[in-house]
Enzyme design. Sequence first.
Site, short mmCIF file in Angstrom:
data_model
loop_
_atom_site.label_atom_id
_atom_site.label_comp_id
_atom_site.label_asym_id
_atom_site.label_seq_id
_atom_site.Cartn_x
_atom_site.Cartn_y
_atom_site.Cartn_z
N GLU A 104 0.81 -1.22 0.00
CA GLU A 104 0.00 0.00 0.00
C GLU A 104 0.84 1.28 0.00
O GLU A 104 0.35 2.36 0.31
CB GLU A 104 -0.95 -0.02 1.20
CG GLU A 104 -1.93 -1.17 1.16
CD GLU A 104 -2.82 -1.21 2.38
OE1 GLU A 104 -3.70 -0.34 2.50
OE2 GLU A 104 -2.65 -2.12 3.21
N SER A 161 -6.64 -2.14 1.65
CA SER A 161 -6.88 -1.54 0.34
C SER A 161 -7.34 -2.55 -0.70
O SER A 161 -7.16 -2.35 -1.90
CB SER A 161 -5.62 -0.81 -0.17
OG SER A 161 -5.35 0.32 0.63
N TYR A 221 -9.27 4.16 -5.06
CA TYR A 221 -8.27 5.21 -5.20
C TYR A 221 -8.19 5.87 -6.57
O TYR A 221 -7.41 6.79 -6.76
CB TYR A 221 -6.89 4.64 -4.82
CG TYR A 221 -6.87 4.15 -3.39
CD1 TYR A 221 -7.02 5.04 -2.33
CD2 TYR A 221 -6.74 2.80 -3.10
CE1 TYR A 221 -7.03 4.60 -1.02
CE2 TYR A 221 -6.75 2.35 -1.79
CZ TYR A 221 -6.89 3.26 -0.76
OH TYR A 221 -6.90 2.81 0.54
N ARG A 274 -12.18 3.46 10.81
CA ARG A 274 -13.32 3.35 9.90
C ARG A 274 -13.72 1.88 9.83
O ARG A 274 -12.87 1.01 9.63
CB ARG A 274 -12.97 3.86 8.51
CG ARG A 274 -14.20 4.16 7.64
CD ARG A 274 -13.87 4.32 6.17
NE ARG A 274 -13.59 3.03 5.56
CZ ARG A 274 -12.42 2.71 5.00
NH1 ARG A 274 -11.42 3.57 4.98
NH2 ARG A 274 -12.25 1.51 4.47
N ASP A 287 -16.19 -1.07 8.07
CA ASP A 287 -16.90 -1.35 6.83
C ASP A 287 -17.93 -2.46 7.03
O ASP A 287 -17.69 -3.42 7.77
CB ASP A 287 -15.90 -1.78 5.75
CG ASP A 287 -14.85 -0.71 5.46
OD1 ASP A 287 -15.15 0.47 5.69
OD2 ASP A 287 -13.75 -1.07 5.01
N GLU A 320 -14.83 -5.40 8.44
CA GLU A 320 -13.53 -5.17 9.08
C GLU A 320 -13.49 -3.76 9.65
O GLU A 320 -14.31 -2.90 9.31
CB GLU A 320 -12.38 -5.36 8.10
CG GLU A 320 -12.39 -4.40 6.93
CD GLU A 320 -11.26 -4.67 5.94
OE1 GLU A 320 -10.66 -5.75 6.01
OE2 GLU A 320 -11.00 -3.80 5.11
N ASN A 355 -10.71 -0.55 10.18
CA ASN A 355 -9.44 -0.02 9.68
C ASN A 355 -8.91 1.01 10.68
O ASN A 355 -9.56 2.03 10.93
CB ASN A 355 -9.66 0.68 8.34
CG ASN A 355 -10.31 -0.23 7.32
OD1 ASN A 355 -9.64 -1.00 6.65
ND2 ASN A 355 -11.63 -0.17 7.21
N GLY A 381 -7.74 5.67 4.97
CA GLY A 381 -7.07 6.49 3.98
C GLY A 381 -7.34 7.98 4.17
O GLY A 381 -8.40 8.39 4.62
#
Length: 306
Positions: free
Chosen positions: A15, A141, A209, A248, A250, A267, A269, A273
């Site tokens: 990443e 990612s 991205y 964050r 998801d 999951e 994070n 990002g």
Amino acid sequence: MTKHVAVLMGGLSNERPVSLSSGKGCAEALRRAGYRVTEVDVGYDIAERLRALQPDVAFNALHGRFGEDGTIQGVLEFLRIPYTHSGVLASALALDKHQAKIMLKAAGIPVTDHVIAGRAEVGRAHVMKPPYVVKPIADGSSFGVLIVKADQSHPPQEILGADWDGGETLMVERYIPGRELTCAVMGGVALPVTEIVTDLAFYNYEAKYSAGGSHHVLPAQISPKIYDKVQKMSLMAHEALGCRGITRTDFRYNDAAGEDGELVCLEINTQPGMTPTSLAPEQALHAGHSFEDLVSWMVEDASCNR
């Protein structure tokens, strides 16, 4: 006295490009906010470089292995440099998808059924009835994520390829149809919920991205009951793993499954990002926090012993 902030970026994981983008954006915002900033492309000599720099705070803009798995956090603890985001244990737990699911399930958060297996076993034959999702156990990612559809007779053969870089241990989890929802937590407060819409096969690296790769519906157009549930479970996940700063979480929401649908946590994070297309800064802005305010808050929240 103006704080000297070392923005840690780049690093050694898959990443790296995402981290460089996140780091540069954060560094620019911190400069606009009045901080003295040094951008640090992280390599194996990071401890020596930080000793020489002696920053007041390390802003962790790394992603993936060594950056969000507890490794750099341990280095910063050893050097006694206050840092942003979660600490050693929470970071290590969150990046290990199997361990994270154990913790989330114990906290009462619904997660997908899954199997942990070696790459050779996953590539030879179905280890779970399709449809299912194959994921590296400790990458972010969406690197190495593959969806196996119900009509596929064999697993994707790229898993067995010589150029596979998703690791030797994989997670295979039940595929949940439906909508992609996500919610950041900032300082113990759940931010607005986003629905992610993409025309691609799923919310993969390109969707995350690339400009136009996905469309963010903010706030998500879902029932108030499910909206509140997403926020509540995001905060529960943040607290269950002992996270700090911003995270964050998801979810997949199958609104066709029963009266209230099926909401499942995918999951959490610990290093969401911070690129121009990233979700957490967008949610923070919707809640009234500019990007400069967000990164400044993260610097002021930094500490050791996280």
